[in-house]
Every structure is written in structure tokens, then in C-alpha cells.
Design a protein around this motif. Structure first.
Motif, PDB file in Angstrom:
ATOM      1  N   MET A 127     -10.198  12.338   6.730  1.00 48.21           N
ATOM      2  CA  MET A 127      -9.065  11.863   5.943  1.00 48.21           C
ATOM      3  C   MET A 127      -9.335  11.982   4.448  1.00 48.21           C
ATOM      4  O   MET A 127      -8.533  12.540   3.683  1.00 48.21           O
ATOM      5  CB  MET A 127      -8.754  10.406   6.293  1.00 48.21           C
ATOM      6  CG  MET A 127      -7.808   9.707   5.339  1.00 48.21           C
ATOM      7  SD  MET A 127      -6.122  10.310   5.406  1.00 48.21           S
ATOM      8  CE  MET A 127      -5.536   9.412   6.847  1.00 48.21           C
ATOM      9  N   ALA A 128     -10.472  11.473   3.994  1.00 48.09           N
ATOM     10  CA  ALA A 128     -10.799  11.533   2.567  1.00 48.09           C
ATOM     11  C   ALA A 128     -10.949  12.978   2.095  1.00 48.09           C
ATOM     12  O   ALA A 128     -10.518  13.327   0.995  1.00 48.09           O
ATOM     13  CB  ALA A 128     -12.076  10.745   2.289  1.00 48.09           C
ATOM     14  N   GLN A 129     -11.554  13.816   2.923  1.00 48.83           N
ATOM     15  CA  GLN A 129     -11.728  15.215   2.567  1.00 48.83           C
ATOM     16  C   GLN A 129     -10.375  15.923   2.456  1.00 48.83           C
ATOM     17  O   GLN A 129     -10.160  16.756   1.582  1.00 48.83           O
ATOM     18  CB  GLN A 129     -12.578  15.916   3.626  1.00 48.83           C
ATOM     19  CG  GLN A 129     -13.973  15.342   3.780  1.00 48.83           C
ATOM     20  CD  GLN A 129     -14.861  15.763   2.645  1.00 48.83           C
ATOM     21  OE1 GLN A 129     -14.637  15.392   1.503  1.00 48.83           O
ATOM     22  NE2 GLN A 129     -15.863  16.567   2.951  1.00 48.83           N
ATOM     23  N   ARG A 130      -9.493  15.575   3.351  1.00 47.88           N
ATOM     24  CA  ARG A 130      -8.188  16.238   3.388  1.00 47.88           C
ATOM     25  C   ARG A 130      -7.386  15.978   2.120  1.00 47.88           C
ATOM     26  O   ARG A 130      -6.631  16.836   1.657  1.00 47.88           O
ATOM     27  CB  ARG A 130      -7.418  15.742   4.610  1.00 47.88           C
ATOM     28  CG  ARG A 130      -6.112  16.471   4.859  1.00 47.88           C
ATOM     29  CD  ARG A 130      -6.358  17.861   5.403  1.00 47.88           C
ATOM     30  NE  ARG A 130      -5.083  18.556   5.589  1.00 47.88           N
ATOM     31  CZ  ARG A 130      -4.797  19.742   5.075  1.00 47.88           C
ATOM     32  NH1 ARG A 130      -5.702  20.361   4.359  1.00 47.88           N
ATOM     33  NH2 ARG A 130      -3.635  20.311   5.292  1.00 47.88           N
ATOM     34  N   MET A 136       0.818  -1.196   0.000  1.00 48.91           N
ATOM     35  CA  MET A 136       0.000   0.000   0.000  1.00 48.91           C
ATOM     36  C   MET A 136       0.858   1.255   0.000  1.00 48.91           C
ATOM     37  O   MET A 136       0.356   2.364   0.048  1.00 48.91           O
ATOM     38  CB  MET A 136      -0.913   0.002   1.224  1.00 48.91           C
ATOM     39  CG  MET A 136      -2.052   1.003   1.153  1.00 48.91           C
ATOM     40  SD  MET A 136      -3.038   0.963   2.654  1.00 48.91           S
ATOM     41  CE  MET A 136      -1.879   1.629   3.846  1.00 48.91           C
ATOM     42  N   ASN A 137       2.176   1.098   0.006  1.00 49.96           N
ATOM     43  CA  ASN A 137       3.071   2.239   0.051  1.00 49.96           C
ATOM     44  C   ASN A 137       2.992   3.043  -1.238  1.00 49.96           C
ATOM     45  O   ASN A 137       3.347   2.553  -2.309  1.00 49.96           O
ATOM     46  CB  ASN A 137       4.501   1.738   0.264  1.00 49.96           C
ATOM     47  CG  ASN A 137       5.451   2.881   0.558  1.00 49.96           C
ATOM     48  OD1 ASN A 137       5.186   4.028   0.219  1.00 49.96           O
ATOM     49  ND2 ASN A 137       6.565   2.551   1.202  1.00 49.96           N
ATOM     50  N   ASP A 193      -8.974   1.238   2.078  1.00 45.75           N
ATOM     51  CA  ASP A 193      -8.549   1.604   3.421  1.00 45.75           C
ATOM     52  C   ASP A 193      -9.077   2.980   3.797  1.00 45.75           C
ATOM     53  O   ASP A 193      -9.381   3.250   4.960  1.00 45.75           O
ATOM     54  CB  ASP A 193      -7.016   1.592   3.498  1.00 45.75           C
ATOM     55  CG  ASP A 193      -6.506   1.810   4.909  1.00 45.75           C
ATOM     56  OD1 ASP A 193      -7.172   1.351   5.851  1.00 45.75           O
ATOM     57  OD2 ASP A 193      -5.448   2.447   5.073  1.00 45.75           O
ATOM     58  N   ILE A 194      -9.230   3.848   2.818  1.00 42.51           N
ATOM     59  CA  ILE A 194      -9.774   5.187   3.067  1.00 42.51           C
ATOM     60  C   ILE A 194     -11.296   5.180   2.983  1.00 42.51           C
ATOM     61  O   ILE A 194     -11.986   5.684   3.870  1.00 42.51           O
ATOM     62  CB  ILE A 194      -9.189   6.199   2.064  1.00 42.51           C
ATOM     63  CG1 ILE A 194      -7.667   6.301   2.250  1.00 42.51           C
ATOM     64  CG2 ILE A 194      -9.841   7.570   2.242  1.00 42.51           C
ATOM     65  CD1 ILE A 194      -6.980   7.111   1.191  1.00 42.51           C
ATOM     66  N   SER A 195     -11.844   4.586   1.936  1.00 42.99           N
ATOM     67  CA  SER A 195     -13.294   4.669   1.717  1.00 42.99           C
ATOM     68  C   SER A 195     -14.088   3.899   2.756  1.00 42.99           C
ATOM     69  O   SER A 195     -15.235   4.254   3.054  1.00 42.99           O
ATOM     70  CB  SER A 195     -13.643   4.165   0.318  1.00 42.99           C
ATOM     71  OG  SER A 195     -13.418   2.771   0.201  1.00 42.99           O
ATOM     72  N   PRO A 231       0.160   3.687  11.892  1.00 44.59           N
ATOM     73  CA  PRO A 231       0.986   3.046  10.871  1.00 44.59           C
ATOM     74  C   PRO A 231       0.285   2.853   9.542  1.00 44.59           C
ATOM     75  O   PRO A 231       0.926   2.606   8.528  1.00 44.59           O
ATOM     76  CB  PRO A 231       1.330   1.693  11.514  1.00 44.59           C
ATOM     77  CG  PRO A 231       1.182   1.910  12.970  1.00 44.59           C
ATOM     78  CD  PRO A 231       0.041   2.876  13.099  1.00 44.59           C
ATOM     79  N   SER A 232      -1.076   2.958   9.506  1.00 41.90           N
ATOM     80  CA  SER A 232      -1.804   2.783   8.253  1.00 41.90           C
ATOM     81  C   SER A 232      -1.345   3.797   7.216  1.00 41.90           C
ATOM     82  O   SER A 232      -1.189   3.475   6.045  1.00 41.90           O
ATOM     83  CB  SER A 232      -3.302   2.913   8.509  1.00 41.90           C
ATOM     84  OG  SER A 232      -4.020   2.779   7.314  1.00 41.90           O
TER      85      SER A 232
END
Length: 646
Positions: free
Chosen positions: A91-94, A1-2, A78-80, A145-146
Motif C-alpha cells: 500500500m505505501a509503495q503504491r 480521514m477522508n 493508518d498506512i505506516s 472500508p479503511s
């Protein structure tokens, strides 16, 4: 995911995919990130069908899936799929704040202003208190860490470039209208960023937004945030969208910036274009993804909430739309049509709550075997036959509003159920192998310790039943009675989550905030030790559920065997024989009568004493359960529960 390992050359493929997906026409509807990659945006594809039937050409561009193809599905999901919580709810907005509002991307904690740093530190401490009680799965989504700060910045730059690439590709097509369908808060900044970029390249295009998120006053916020937005559609928009298409095409007068809903008769709303959705998804994410990940399709049998029309739950923020439903024959015909098109897909009802008579009305049509498996949202009913009918009707999954097992707390929520009914329902669903999704919610205005401490004894006894998806703190949402009538519930100092300051410009936060913090008396919020203990029990429940059981089986005529492997037995099996009379009493929900069998069942944890009732938690195969369960509710059924909870 990096993201540092991510191949940014994939951005160049986005233009090619857009060209493959778009054909040009009267309007383009965007599905912005971060909508769930494997979930069909049913409203947009319904508008597509309606427009086509009236001679208009509407394309749908699933920008969400395009971004998932660039980021990679693991990172995107992981975000949605992150549960909403105060400290990281934006997070998603940012990730799209710079594209949408030209906001800086630096880490707020790096601010050189000491007063700002101290405010940020205090906000984070306050939010961390509010975050207590989330499940291990939720913790894994939110653990630092995510996403490291470096990774976050890399994703942000990728999203910034992505918006420009998508907008440039769209600009090759002479659409008169470009709109964004916004269902979740996570899509807001992506929508504004895309519309801003499109308008910059296509000044004459009419830019619109709509969807379930554009309500409760946020419509004015959209217009203030983004001058590029010409119109905001509020509420159901099937009729207003058609009128808008006609006005733009023929040069007729346009509506005011905020377009109020004009209801189309519900039975006239056609099925969404499922074929178009599957084709678009296959083009972006591949046919294998469609086959493997898109297991369910959405279907809309009704709108509104009939329970909210009577009594709105105190924390509920659903639309104020009055309840409407399709005729049962139309539902059957449409489900059969979907089954013919996609025989391997299951159907999830896109609604708020199933009306009580649905199963009785629907069941006679299921014998032909031409209908798909169903997932539905229901109100709890303490009725074993109701569960049996759900199973016979092909229901494989229910989303139920259990929320808690405290009747007093449920009354605070105005849920219209009782703790014993919730527990009995959970036992019955397990016996009939119906999947169930529910949340254990805590932290309500005016709650007391007694409404939670019983869980310390209860939870270890029911580790064989479906655990909650998470133990979640109640959140104050825009549009809910707790926010709209805050004084009535003694909620003071109501203000948006501080984290919105990282998503929206300072002057626009109040217009767009969906979640609030406030001051109110709550025993749960004040007793961190108690809630921590309950949280640990929930974690243990989730960890051991797959291996735990408490089951009754027949081993001789008139004799039965209880097989018990729960945390209360240290996950070691115990087998206990019982006779038929004992089995009947142990398997039935009845008023507590101090009988020797009930008392023994309570001692062994085979039943739970709740509100003066003996509530059984032993599961059994459906036929055996129907034979032995002689609960009082099998005669009284749900009219009694409605009377008790009003």
C-alpha cells in the motif's frame, strides 16, 4: 480521514516548513515516508553527530513527518502502522509508484485484458488464504472500508504533488550530497521518488541511499531502479559516510556504486542528536505532539544478534553483522545523560537481543535513580530471579520471541527456548507488571497438527496473561534461512509476492522483493478449520484480557485465596482457599509427579501440563511469588534450557 475533505492548501505550507528546517551544508539526509511518525530514526541522527564532530554540516529532513502534517496523523499512521501481509503489503509503495517509476495509478482490477484480470483475481484469492489469522486490530487496518478506491487515488495524487513540492524546496539549498535513510520497505518508493525529483533539479548533487533495508542484494536493485542514485551504502556506514563526505568535498576519487561497510569501533559511535530530533519534530508536528506522542527515544547498546551468531532462527532476516556491544559503564553514562536531557522520556533499546549478562552487569548502577525506564528485546529465560532483576533495573517493557508454546515448533524455528519456558515467562512478567509484546506465529514448513491443536485447550486458561499482538502467519523473508536455504526446508517454487507488481516495474521485482511465497507442506496451512478456531480463541483472549485475572493473595498466615475470573469461568469470579503447601506446589514449575495437588491444579486450569512439566499460570504480587515459587528452574536456570533445545 477522508482525503476529499483534506485541505490541499497545506501543501503550500510544506515549502515554508522546509525553509524553517534546513540551513544548508555538506549533506542532507531524508527520512522518507512511511517511517513511523512518532519514532526517532536513530541512525540518521547518529550520522549527524559524527559528521558534526568531524567538521561537517549535515541536515536531516523528516519528510515522513511533513507528509503526516499534510495527510493528517490518523491517515498517515493508518498506512505506516499497517502490519505487513501479502494482499496489501505494498500500500505505501503504491502511493509513490507513479512518482518513482512512472507507473499508472489505475486500479489493476479495471484492466481490460481478461487474462490480466483473471491473474489478478487468482492472486487475490491466493493472498487471502495467506492472510488468515491476523488479529482484529490488524483486520481493522486492512479492511476495505479503511480506504476506498477513490480515497486511495486522492492520496496518491497528493503524494505525487507532495514529492514535487519537497524537491523544489530542497533545490534552494546547495547541498553536495542528498541521501535517503531507508529502514523499512514502506520507504523505498518514496525514497526513489524524492531522489529522482531532487536530481532533476540539482543534476550535480550526489544522491545516495543507505539504511538497514539496503542489503541482501537489494543494493543492486536500487541502482537498477533509479539511475539518479549514485551510491548505495551497505551495512553500518558511520566510517564510510565520513569518507564519502571528505571525498565529495575535496574532489577525491569516489567509491564504487555499492559502498561496502567499514566498521567504526562501536564504543566510538556517539549518541544521536536527540535535541535536533525533538526540535525538528516540534517544528513539523508541534510541541504538543512531542509531549503526547513521543514517549520513548531510541538508544543503541549493541548491534547484531549473539544468538544468530550461534544459531539463526529459520525465519529471521536480520543483518549478518557480528554481535558487538558497548561497555556497561559507557551505557550507564549515556543513559544518565539522556535522562538529564529528557527526564520524562523512556528509552527503547534499538537492538536485536539483550545479552544474557546485561542485567547482572547493569543492576548495580541503578540504585542512584538517575537512569530512565527501559524497553528491551530479550531471549526467554525460565528464571524468576531474572524477571525480578529486570523490574529492579527499571525495565518496563520487553519484546520477547515467544512465538508459540509448542516446543516442537520452537525447535523448527531454532528459537532456543521451550513452550513451558515461554508460558512460565509470560506468567512471571504479568506478576511483575512488566509489559510484554509478542506474536503467535503459525504456518511453518513441515509443521504438524499436534503443534497447534493443544492451543484449543490452552488459550481459554490463560486469558488473564498478556495476549499476542496478533496471530500472524510466518512470512518468507529475503535473507532468512527459509529463503536462502529453501531446498533444505523443502520449500519449492519460491517467488516474490504478486502484489509487488503494483509497486515496482516488472523487470525489477526480483531485485527488490522482501517477501516471498513458496510451496511447502504445512498442516496449519492445510487445516483452515483448526486455524480458524484458534484465531477465534485469540480474538476472545484479546477481548477479555483487560477484565480477566487468576491471582493468588494472602488472607491469613499460611492460607491463601485464588481469585479466578477467566473465560473458563465465563468471566465470573470464583474464589478458592488453599493452604501454604498447596500454594507452593500450585505456583511452582516442576516435573509432573502425579501429586494430588498438581492433578487438581491441572483440572482447575491453575497449571498446564507441558512436555512432562507442571507449568503454573497463577499470578501473584512479586514478593509473594518469590516466596512461594519453588520451581526447579530456580536452581537449574537457563543452562538447562539451552541444553534441551539444541
Amino acid at each position: 480521514m477522508n482525503p476529499n475533505r483534506h485541505d490541499h492548501n497545506k501543501l503550500s505550507a510544506v515549502s515554508e516548513k522546509v525553509a524553517e528546517l534546513l540551513n544548508g551544508g555538506d549533506a542532507l539526509v531524508l527520512i522518507p515516508p512511511f517511517y513511523q511518525s512518532q519514532s526517532m530514526p536513530i541512525g540518521a541522527y547518529s550520522l549527524m553527530t559524527i559528521a558534526q564532530r568531524h567538521g561537517y554540516k549535515v541536515d536531516i529532513l523528516q519528510v515522513d513527518q511533513l507528509l503526516a502534517s499534510v495527510m493528517g496523523l490518523d491517515a498517515y499512521d493508518d498506512i505506516s502502522l499497517r502490519p505487513v501481509k501479502p494482499s496489501e503489503g505494498v500500500m505505501a509503495q503504491r502511493l509513490f509508484a507513479r512518482s518513482a517509476h512512472n507507473m499508472p495509478i489505475e486500479d489493476p482490477s479495471d484492466d481490460k485484458d481478461s487474462s490480466t484480470k483473471e491473474k489478478t483475481k487468482n492472486n487475490q484469492e491466493n493472498q487471502s488464504k495467506a492472510d488468515k489469522g491476523f488479529s482484529a486490530r490488524e483486520k481493522s487496518y486492512h479492511a476495505s472500508p479503511s480506504f476506498t478506491h477513490t480515497e486511495f487515488l486522492t492520496w496518491e495524487r497528493l503524494c505525487f504533488d507532495f514529492v514535487e513540492v519537497v524537491a523544489e524546496a530542497i533545490a534552494h539549498y546547495p547541498y553536495r550530497i542528498v541521501g535517503a535513510s531507508i529502514i523499512f520497505e514502506t520507504q523505498v518508493n518514496a525514497s526513489i521518488a524524492l531522489i529522482n525529483a531532487v536530481k532533476k533539479r540539482m543534476p550535480a548533487v550526489k544522491c545516495i541511499v543507505g539504511g538497514t533495508f539496503a542489503e541482501f542484494g537489494k543494493e543492486d536493485g536500487f541502482l537498477s531502479l533509479a539511475p539518479a542514485i549514485d551510491h548505495v551504502f551497505v551495512g553500518p556506514s558511520e566510517s564510510t559516510f565520513l569518507s564519502y563526505l571528505d571525498a565529495v568535498k575535496h574532489g577525491k576519487p569516489l567509491p564504487p556504486p555499492v559502498v561496502p561497510s567499514k566498521t567504526m569501533p562501536f564504543h566510538k559511535i556517539p549518541l544521536p542528536d536527540y535535541d535536533a530530533y525533538m526540535q525538528n519534530t516540534a517544528k513539523v508536528l508541534g510541541q504538543e505532539f512531542c509531549d503526547r506522542e513521543v514517549k520513548e527515544l531510541w538508544y543503541e547498546p549493541d548491534r547484531g544478534c549473539w544468538w544468530a551468531d550461534k544459531v539463526r532462527c529459520t525465519f529471521c532476516a536480520i543483518s549478518d553483522e557480528a554481535f558487538r556491544k558497548k561497555d556497561i559503564k559507557q551505557i550507564v553514562e549515556e543513559l544518565a545523560q539522556i535522562k538529564r536531557q529528557f527526564p520524562d522520556k523512556r528509552i527503547l533499546f534499538a537492538h536485536n537481543i539483550l545479552w544474557d549478562s546485561f542485567i547482572d552487569d547493569f543492576l548495580p548502577y541503578t540504585s542512584a535513580g538517575n537512569l530512565p525506564p527501559l524497553g528491551v528485546l530479550i531471549r526467554i529465560q525460565p528464571d524468576l530471579e531474572y524477571i525480578a532483576k529486570l523490574k529492579s533495573a527499571g525495565v518496563f517493557y520487553v519484546l520477547s520471541g515467544i512465538e508459540t508454546f509448542s516446543t516442537r515448533l520452537l525447535k523448527r524455528m531454532k528459537k532456543g527456548t521451550t513452550g513451558r519456558a515461554n508460558l512460565y515467562f509470560l506468567r512471571n512478567a504479568a506478576s511483575f507488571s512488566i509489559g510484554i509484546r509478542w506474536y503467535l506465529i503459525w504456518g511453518f514448513p513441515g509443521d504438524t497438527r499436534e503443534e497447534y491443536d493443544y492451543l484449543l485447550e490452552l488459550l481459554p486458561k490463560i486469558t488473564h496473561l498478556k495476549p499476542p499482538l496478533s496471530m500472524t502467519q510466518m512470512m518468507l523473508m529475503r535473507g532468512s534461512p527459509y529463503v536462502n536455504e529453501s531446498e533444505r526446508y523443502n520449500i519449492q517454487d519460491l517467488k516474490p509476492w504478486p502484489s509487488y507488481g503494483y509497486a515496482y516495474p516488472a523487470g525489477q521485482i526480483e531485485n527488490m522483493a522482501n517477501y516471498y511465497e513458496g510451496e511447502f507442506e504445512s498442516a496449519a496451512l492445510q487445516d483452515e478449520e483448526l486455524m480458524s478456531s484458534i484465531f477465534q480463541l485469540v480474538e476472545a483472549w484479546q477481548e477479555h484480557y483487560a477484565e480477566a485475572y487468576l491471582n493468588l493473595v494472602t488472607f491469613a498466615p499460611g492460607y491463601y485465596l485464588i481469585q479466578d475470573r477467566r473465560i473458563t469461568n465465563y468471566m465470573e469470579e470464583e474464589q478458592v482457599p488453599v493452604m501454604e503447601e498447596q500454594a507452593i506446589e500450585l505456583m511452582s514449575m516442576r516435573r509432573y509427579g502425579h501429586s494430588p495437588t498438581q492433578d487438581w491444579g491441572l483440572t482447575k486450569g491453575y497449571g498446564i501440563l507441558m512436555d512432562g512439566w507442571y507449568v503454573p499460570v497463577i499470578t501473584a504480587e512479586p514478593a509473594l511469588l518469590l516466596e512461594l515459587d519453588q520451581s526447579e528452574y530456580r536452581q537449574a536456570k537457563h543452562p538447562l534450557i539451552l541444553q534441551e533445545t539444541r
